[in-house]
Design an enzyme around this catalytic site. Sequence first.
Site: not given
Length: 175
Positions: A123, A139
Site C-alpha cells: 500500500d 483497493d
Amino acid sequence: MKNRPGLKQYIFAALGIVILVLLDQYTKLLAIAHLKEQSAFVLWNNVFELHYLENRGAAFGIFQNQRWFFVIMTVVILVVVSWFYGRTPIEKRYLPLRICMIVLTAGAIGNFIDRLTRGYVVDFFYFSLIDFPIFNVADIYVTVTFIVLVLLIFFYYKDEDFSIYSRRQEQKHAD
C-alpha cells in the site's frame, strides 16, 4: 439464457483484467523501488502523500496475518463474480455491471498476487488530511466498483433487471 457472453466478451474481459492488474502491479513495483525504507513523499502538504506500507491484513488493518483466509476469500469472490459475469446478458443496459465485474476482478487479483508472492499487500497512497488508511490501486478498483454498484442498484436498475440471476428465469428459458 438469452444473449450470454461469448468468447469475444470473455477475451475483452480478460484483456481488461490483465491491463488493470498490470497497472496495479506496476505501481506497487514503483512503490517498492522508490518508497520502501524512505520517508513519505509529500505531494500536497498535510493532505496527500505516498507512504510505503506492507499490509498483512485487510482494510483498516483488520484480519492481520490471515493470509490463507484472504486467499480462500479471493478464490470464492472470483468464482462468484465469474458466475455473475457468465449470466449477465450482452445488452447495453448491463454494460455497467459487466465493467464493474471486470474492475472488481482486477482489484481482487492485484492484491491476491501480492499475498501469494510477498505474503502482504503493498500500500502507498495516504490521505493525511483525514488520516485515511493507506491503500493501493487495486483497493481503488474495489472501492470504486462498490460505490458504482450501489449507485447502479439504487438509481439505474430495477428489481426485474436482476431476474436474470434467478433459477426461475433460467428454467423459464430452458422450456
